[in-house]
Design an enzyme around this catalytic site. Structure first.
Site, PDB file in Angstrom:
ATOM      1  N   ASP A  68       0.684  -1.229  -0.012  1.00  0.00           N
ATOM      2  CA  ASP A  68       0.014   0.136   0.185  1.00  0.00           C
ATOM      3  C   ASP A  68       1.034   1.502   0.270  1.00  0.00           C
ATOM      4  O   ASP A  68       1.023   1.539   0.900  1.00  0.00           O
ATOM      5  CB  ASP A  68      -0.885  -0.161   1.475  1.00  0.00           C
ATOM      6  CG  ASP A  68      -1.802   1.556   1.245  1.00  0.00           C
ATOM      7  OD1 ASP A  68      -2.131   1.510   0.258  1.00  0.00           O
ATOM      8  OD2 ASP A  68      -2.458   1.692   2.357  1.00  0.00           O
TER       9      ASP A  68
ATOM     10  N   GLU B 262      -1.326  -0.884  -4.603  1.00  0.00           N
ATOM     11  CA  GLU B 262      -2.271  -0.613  -5.271  1.00  0.00           C
ATOM     12  C   GLU B 262      -2.512   1.150  -6.210  1.00  0.00           C
ATOM     13  O   GLU B 262      -1.388   1.368  -6.029  1.00  0.00           O
ATOM     14  CB  GLU B 262      -3.006   0.881  -3.640  1.00  0.00           C
ATOM     15  CG  GLU B 262      -3.861   0.726  -4.008  1.00  0.00           C
ATOM     16  CD  GLU B 262      -4.789   1.761  -2.846  1.00  0.00           C
ATOM     17  OE1 GLU B 262      -5.149   0.417  -1.947  1.00  0.00           O
ATOM     18  OE2 GLU B 262      -4.907   2.856  -2.026  1.00  0.00           O
TER      19      GLU B 262
ATOM     20  N   ASP C 239      -2.335   0.730   7.209  1.00  0.00           N
ATOM     21  CA  ASP C 239      -1.710   0.908   5.945  1.00  0.00           C
ATOM     22  C   ASP C 239      -1.340  -0.974   5.786  1.00  0.00           C
ATOM     23  O   ASP C 239      -1.033  -0.973   4.606  1.00  0.00           O
ATOM     24  CB  ASP C 239      -0.860   1.793   6.007  1.00  0.00           C
ATOM     25  CG  ASP C 239      -0.861   3.331   6.215  1.00  0.00           C
ATOM     26  OD1 ASP C 239      -1.186   3.934   5.102  1.00  0.00           O
ATOM     27  OD2 ASP C 239      -1.117   3.824   7.407  1.00  0.00           O
TER      28      ASP C 239
END
Lengths: 179, 179
Positions: free
Chosen positions: B14, B75, B148
């Site tokens: 992420d 992501e 996260d």
């Protein structure tokens, strides 16, 4: 003894996924600057993004190997730019910053306005004006094409002219001293 | 003979400059997945951007070395996200994509909605729901913190569940065949 400063060689990068401008300029503030080399790294939109970024990284690394610049100048990317390509541009700029910093090279970023103001005297100069000024500053026969190539050289020129002072300030701040 | 497929180990990232979630999940579709490791790479806003990106690159490389994943899931970043941090997030995502692609690892990107839909059944799930589902899927005692870290694991889970099919489609498309 030589009058004036030390020759500095700067690699400028105008980051982009489809076209990444890259150029090397050498010189001393107050004397005519010299074009060392300029080109555009290209990647195809039909290739996966990760592979395109690897191609750009390899291209930048090859230039750093070949020209051993003293510093690298990269255009600063803003969220308000053309949103269809801005993410790729930001990713390419990250690759450029890391390629330089990984080697311990000083890295500076300049906004398009700062570059335009440095080379043309106006932060609102258009692409043709920037190309014309780069041509004049580096005593070329014609403006470098495409615009990404001229922009990369303009970044390098900006850093030769402005980067020295900024680098000393940054170093002083980093060392916790007032410049 | 073993029933079912081959165990796959996926590293999820992420991306972020201040906090970059990173997690490794191992498993086979249709069987319980296993958490291998999860953490958050942090860099300080007081450090120059290029150096922060180098720290993130080193962190990701260290995880790739240690866990030898079969694939990496990152992501996908959009221009419409929070604009104050979006450029740094995009740059960090570029570093993540290159770190994986440079090693020849398959890289997949997933939108936040795809990840939420994969782990919770709803593309509009909130952070707490994603954390709760990651906890349940990986049979953890508590949701990974900060968010996260949970997001990185959710990306890895999404890829184990969806990535196999997508990778085969991508490979077929790349080879010029209809999947």
């Amino acid at each position: 003894m030589e009058r004036g400063g030390v020759t500095v060689r700067v690699l400028g990068i105008d980051p982009g996924l489809t076209r990444c401008g890259i150029g090397v300029v050498e010189g001393i503030v107050g004397r005519p600057l010299t074009l060392v080399d300029v080109n555009v790294l290209r990647t195809s939109a039909s290739v996966p993004i990760a592979q395109r970024l690897v191609t750009i990284e390899r291209g930048i690394d090859a230039w750093l190997d070949e020209y051993s610049p003293d510093a690298v100048a990269v255009e600063r990317v803003f969220a308000r730019s053309d949103s269809s390509t801005i993410m790729g541009t930001a990713q390419a700029s990250g690759i450029a910053l890391v390629a330089a910093a990984r080697r311990g090279l000083p890295v500076a970023t300049y906004t398009p306005s700062e570059v335009k103001a440095a080379v043309s005297g106006s932060g609102r100069a258009d692409k043709a004006q920037v190309g014309a000024m780069v041509t004049r500053i580096l005593r070329l026969d014609a403006p470098p094409k495409p615009a990404d190539a001229a922009d990369a050289l303009a970044l390098a020129v900006t850093h030769v002219w402005r980067g020295g002072a900024r680098a000393r300030i940054d170093a002083a701040v980093a060392a916790g001293r007032t410049p």
